[in-house]
Design an enzyme around this catalytic site. Structure first.
Site, short mmCIF file in Angstrom:
data_model
loop_
_atom_site.label_atom_id
_atom_site.label_comp_id
_atom_site.label_asym_id
_atom_site.label_seq_id
_atom_site.Cartn_x
_atom_site.Cartn_y
_atom_site.Cartn_z
N ASP A 16 -100.23 -19.77 -45.91
CA ASP A 16 -98.86 -20.26 -46.06
C ASP A 16 -98.63 -20.57 -47.54
OD1 ASP A 16 -96.57 -21.92 -46.20
OD2 ASP A 16 -96.92 -22.67 -44.17
N ILE A 17 -97.61 -19.98 -48.12
CA ILE A 17 -97.34 -20.14 -49.56
C ILE A 17 -97.11 -21.61 -49.92
CG2 ILE A 17 -94.83 -19.73 -49.40
CD1 ILE A 17 -96.63 -18.00 -52.10
N ASN A 30 -82.56 -15.30 -51.47
CA ASN A 30 -81.46 -14.31 -51.41
C ASN A 30 -80.56 -14.52 -52.63
OD1 ASN A 30 -79.63 -16.50 -50.69
ND2 ASN A 30 -80.56 -16.40 -48.67
N GLY A 38 -87.64 -17.63 -43.01
CA GLY A 38 -88.90 -17.15 -43.57
C GLY A 38 -89.41 -18.05 -44.69
N VAL A 39 -89.90 -17.41 -45.75
CA VAL A 39 -90.47 -18.15 -46.88
C VAL A 39 -89.44 -19.14 -47.44
CG1 VAL A 39 -91.41 -17.96 -49.21
CG2 VAL A 39 -91.92 -16.21 -47.55
N ASP A 40 -88.22 -18.68 -47.58
CA ASP A 40 -87.16 -19.50 -48.18
C ASP A 40 -87.01 -20.83 -47.42
OD1 ASP A 40 -85.22 -19.87 -50.06
OD2 ASP A 40 -83.77 -18.50 -49.18
N SER A 125 -89.60 -9.36 -49.80
CA SER A 125 -88.79 -8.32 -49.13
C SER A 125 -89.38 -7.76 -47.84
CB SER A 125 -88.46 -7.12 -50.06
OG SER A 125 -87.49 -7.49 -51.01
N THR A 126 -90.60 -8.16 -47.47
CA THR A 126 -91.23 -7.52 -46.30
C THR A 126 -90.92 -8.23 -44.98
OG1 THR A 126 -93.31 -8.76 -46.45
CG2 THR A 126 -93.16 -6.72 -47.72
N GLY A 127 -90.04 -9.24 -45.01
CA GLY A 127 -89.64 -9.91 -43.78
C GLY A 127 -88.25 -9.45 -43.37
P1 ADP Z 1 -87.43 -11.36 -47.40
O1 ADP Z 1 -86.02 -11.79 -47.04
O2 ADP Z 1 -87.62 -11.20 -48.90
O3 ADP Z 1 -87.89 -10.21 -46.60
P2 ADP Z 1 -88.92 -13.27 -45.75
O4 ADP Z 1 -89.12 -14.71 -46.02
O5 ADP Z 1 -88.14 -12.88 -44.54
O6 ADP Z 1 -88.32 -12.66 -47.09
O7 ADP Z 1 -90.34 -12.56 -45.64
C1 ADP Z 1 -91.17 -12.23 -46.71
C2 ADP Z 1 -92.62 -12.24 -46.26
O8 ADP Z 1 -93.09 -13.58 -46.24
C3 ADP Z 1 -92.86 -11.72 -44.86
O9 ADP Z 1 -94.01 -10.90 -44.93
C4 ADP Z 1 -93.13 -12.97 -44.02
O10 ADP Z 1 -94.04 -12.69 -42.98
C5 ADP Z 1 -93.80 -13.85 -45.03
N1 ADP Z 1 -93.74 -15.31 -44.80
C6 ADP Z 1 -92.91 -16.02 -44.01
N2 ADP Z 1 -93.17 -17.34 -44.12
C7 ADP Z 1 -94.20 -17.47 -45.01
C8 ADP Z 1 -94.93 -18.57 -45.55
N3 ADP Z 1 -94.66 -19.83 -45.20
N4 ADP Z 1 -95.91 -18.31 -46.45
C9 ADP Z 1 -96.17 -17.04 -46.83
N5 ADP Z 1 -95.52 -15.95 -46.36
C10 ADP Z 1 -94.56 -16.17 -45.45
#
Ligand code: ADP
Length: 179
Positions: A16-17, A30, A38-40, A125-127
């Site tokens: 987890d980042i 975004n 997601g990450v955001d 971008s991979t989510g």
């Molecule tokens: P984007 O809109 O750029 O695609 P996302 O947040 O939807 O961003 O996803 C980007 C990547 O981060 C995906 O591979 C997702 O599985 C991963 N991800 C989601 N939550 C976390 C987290 N807490 N820590 C690390 N990676 C994450």
């Protein structure tokens, strides 16, 4: 998995980042810098409201795709968050490769500008943005390797992959790159 590029380390971990103890973590934001899933969502929840206060104040227009802006990191262990705006995947016809690479190189420029020695990236971008993970891994790892070869900074770049599949895809690309 860990490789060295000159004096720098390039590392892949699964996790987890928001839990990374590094100088800067990268958020997959975004273009409105409006917060999201997601990450955001995870970064803003862990960092607290000061992150959004700062982006609203300093970057009211948001951030262009392919670029990134820096804020303080609030309650996170890191000192900085680099909010990077990756491209939405449009079948490869929307300059996605260049824009994704540019997110990574801009964040590394921000790291150098802010004297940051260690930075952790998610797979931008991979989510929700739907970039195929194999292609994203190739572009991002190649861009980071080139930057480290040329600039020899920051001293640690860590990719933090959330799933087994994402970790595996990045590990295959990195193995081929150094093999
Ligand atoms: P984007 O809109 O750029 O695609 P996302 O947040 O939807 O961003 O996803 C980007 C990547 O981060 C995906 O591979 C997702 O599985 C991963 N991800 C989601 N939550 C976390 C987290 N807490 N820590 C690390 N990676 C994450």
């Amino acid at each position: 998995m860990l490789v060295t590029v000159g004096a720098c380390r390039l590392e892949l971990v699964q996790g987890d980042i928001t839990h990374q103890e590094v100088d800067a973590i990268v958020n997959a934001a975004n273009s409105a810098l409006a917060g999201g899933s997601g990450v955001d969502g995870a970064v803003h929840e862990a960092g607290g409201p000061s992150l959004m206060d700062q982006t609203r104040r300093e970057f009211p227009e948001g951030c262009e795709t392919g670029s990134a802006v820096a804020t303080a990191a609030g309650n996170l262990a890191a000192q900085f968050v680099f909010h990077a705006v990756g491209p939405v995947w449009r079948g490869g016809h929307g300059d996605e490769d260049r824009l994704l690479r540019s997110c990574y190189s801009r964040c590394l420029e921000l790291a150098v500008e802010h004297g940051v020695e260690s930075v952790a990236f998610p797979a931008i971008s991979t989510g929700v943005f739907d970039y195929p993970v194999d292609l994203a891994a190739e572009a991002s790892l190649d861009e980071v390797r080139q930057f480290l070869e040329q600039r020899q900074r920051p001293s640690l770049v860590r990719f933090v992959l959330f799933s087994d599949g994402h970790f595996g895809a990045h590990a295959r690309v990195l193995e081929e790159m150094v093999g």
